[in-house]
Design an enzyme around this catalytic site. Sequence first.
Site, PDB file in Angstrom:
ATOM      1  N   ASP A 104       3.655  -4.670   4.853  1.00 18.94           N
ATOM      2  CA  ASP A 104       2.998  -5.298   6.005  1.00 18.94           C
ATOM      3  C   ASP A 104       3.856  -5.057   7.243  1.00 18.94           C
ATOM      4  OD1 ASP A 104       5.001  -7.061   4.930  1.00 18.94           O
ATOM      5  OD2 ASP A 104       4.262  -8.639   6.237  1.00 18.94           O
ATOM      6  N   HIS A 133       2.278   0.196  -2.100  1.00 20.43           N
ATOM      7  CA  HIS A 133       1.538  -0.662  -1.179  1.00 20.43           C
ATOM      8  C   HIS A 133       2.326  -0.706   0.126  1.00 20.43           C
ATOM      9  CE1 HIS A 133      -1.122  -3.954   0.051  1.00 20.43           C
ATOM     10  NE2 HIS A 133      -0.054  -4.440   0.652  1.00 20.43           N
ATOM     11  N   GLU A 175       4.302  -3.063  -4.024  1.00 25.62           N
ATOM     12  CA  GLU A 175       4.701  -3.111  -2.616  1.00 25.62           C
ATOM     13  C   GLU A 175       6.144  -2.625  -2.469  1.00 25.62           C
ATOM     14  OE1 GLU A 175       3.676  -6.693  -0.506  1.00 25.62           O
ATOM     15  OE2 GLU A 175       4.349  -5.843   1.394  1.00 25.62           O
ATOM     16  N   ASP A 218       0.595   2.416 -10.422  1.00 27.47           N
ATOM     17  CA  ASP A 218       0.977   3.076  -9.170  1.00 27.47           C
ATOM     18  C   ASP A 218      -0.274   3.229  -8.295  1.00 27.47           C
ATOM     19  OD1 ASP A 218       2.306   4.471  -7.200  1.00 27.47           O
ATOM     20  OD2 ASP A 218       2.151   6.398  -8.235  1.00 27.47           O
TER      21      ASP A 218
END
Length: 574
Positions: free
Chosen positions: A169, A496, A551, A542
């Site tokens: 993020d 991620h 992540e 994956d």
Amino acid sequence: MRLYINQAGYLPGSIKTVILAEEADKQKKHEFMAEKVIRIYPQGDETCILEKKAEYFGLDEASGDDIWRADFSELTQDGIYRIKDEEGNAVSVRVHEKIYDVMNQILCKALYYQRCGMELEEPYAGIFKRKSCHENQAVLLEDYGKLGTEAEGTVKWFDVRGGWHDAGDYGKYTTAAAAALAHILYAYEFFPESFGASLNIPESGNGMPDILNECLYELRWLLKMQMEDGSVCHKVTSMRHANFVMPHEDKRQMILFPASSMAAADFAAIMALAYRVYRNYDRQFAGQALEAAKKAWDWLEEHPEFTGFQNPEGCNTGDYADTDDQDERLWAAAELYRVTGDEKYLACAGKFVEKVSDLTAMGWTDVAGFAGWAFLEAEIKKNSRGTAETDKEITDQREVSLRTRFRNSFLKEAEKILKIQEQCGYFAALKRDDYGWGSNMVLLNRAMISGTAYLLCSEKRYREAVTKQMDYLLGVNAVGYSYVTEVGFYSCRNPHNRVAAADGIGYSIPGFVVGGPNEHPADEKAEWLIVPGTPPMKCYLDIWECHSLNEITIYWNSLAIFAAAFLECFAERQ
Ligand code: 9MR
Ligand code: ZN
């Protein structure tokens, strides 16, 4: 039969084990499982140079696999080899003295790709070049509601550009940043020679080691998280996570969320540490860091009560919540004592230590182990290549007793970790129930504790424990993945990470540690795809949507940086 080795390779002098695994057949009687044989050949040559027995370990609980293990530590010559079993299954393995040197560079360079607020230019970023992002100013949470209303004119704006995106993020979180910086800056203090290489970043060649250049980018941002009264904001993120777009396309309003006492204490500690590390390179920054640390400490003294943090309603970015700040305060006191020698900090450390149960934790939630490193610095540096500045004779009994307490805690914990490893067929320092969100973090945290024990008492088994954790991370695990992106012949490529999902390149920026197997998947895709009852070590995919398995974060990379720097430091020891 599946064969597992460390896909990055092995140091010539290190312990080396190949694992042979097959899914356990419940009908078979395990007591009678026969021994197997492996043979090793130089790459491209059919002359066997080493033949070894693979002994039956037994049924490994976390993976549901039957396991055989063969030690091939005698293979000490640099080179690439083939390991074959009797059924013809084969795997390639590398032995090289620079394995962890290179590994460390890749892990460190990955942090550069997390930089926020600057363009990543082609000479440094290559195919992963991208535009600058998140240049706009942030507002305080209390002002957020005023935007777009008549009251907008009264809103205060803050420049919080810079730093690293925390993870997949685009948020930036104080306690997470402090933990990442701590792993790296202590690693630098203990093993400075493991950080000699250029990382090819814009600052390269300016006279400062590149890892310090990279961390400085984060530290300068972190300074901006401190408010005028000395308090430190817990995080700066948008209200909701960004879409899966490149960072420069994320135009959501950044918000400075309220202060927490964990943020202030972690901030004080890391800025005091930064003062020590940077004062010989950048006096001005070092001075600023120390002043900021003291200011945060003063705020903490004025606010002795716990100031927690919880996401306000409607916010879905990370909350990095904690229920206790005594360990953070302990770390701040320890670091400030180390740099100032002022007794008042020692007295506080003595007080806080009584309230902390785990003295070896070194993550974003619990940080007392960092205080341990601060107190044991001189002892640790005697055994690594770092030179101690403060190896004075300690006469203050309070300090002597704190040192003993930390020392004993590290050694005791390291002993427990060895036991955990012994019980796992793959030598992973994870128990059957330890495979949660970020299990690789738990494993690598334990590797740091084993490493610390080695630094304190030079017992080889602790160094080997670190090697085996890195082996697990780099391929010796039940799914056979190297959990570092693009490192190894079967590595994660779809982490991620918003950048990886949006850049259209099709493979990942190299050198990111992913979270790893999670028995309790917490994202929709993993919940659908991981069949209930899958053995915990195999709960991994994956797939980029699986944020609870795949992540990346800065403070997972930093753990691996510590472990790699440690192994590089002792690469020549047999
Ligand atoms: O690692 C964190 C995990 O233990 C929590 O359950 C989860 C939900 O809050 O958050 C994880 O941390 C993420 C953070 O919230 C935002 N940045 C990425 C972190 C790693 O996944
Ligand atoms: Zn950004």
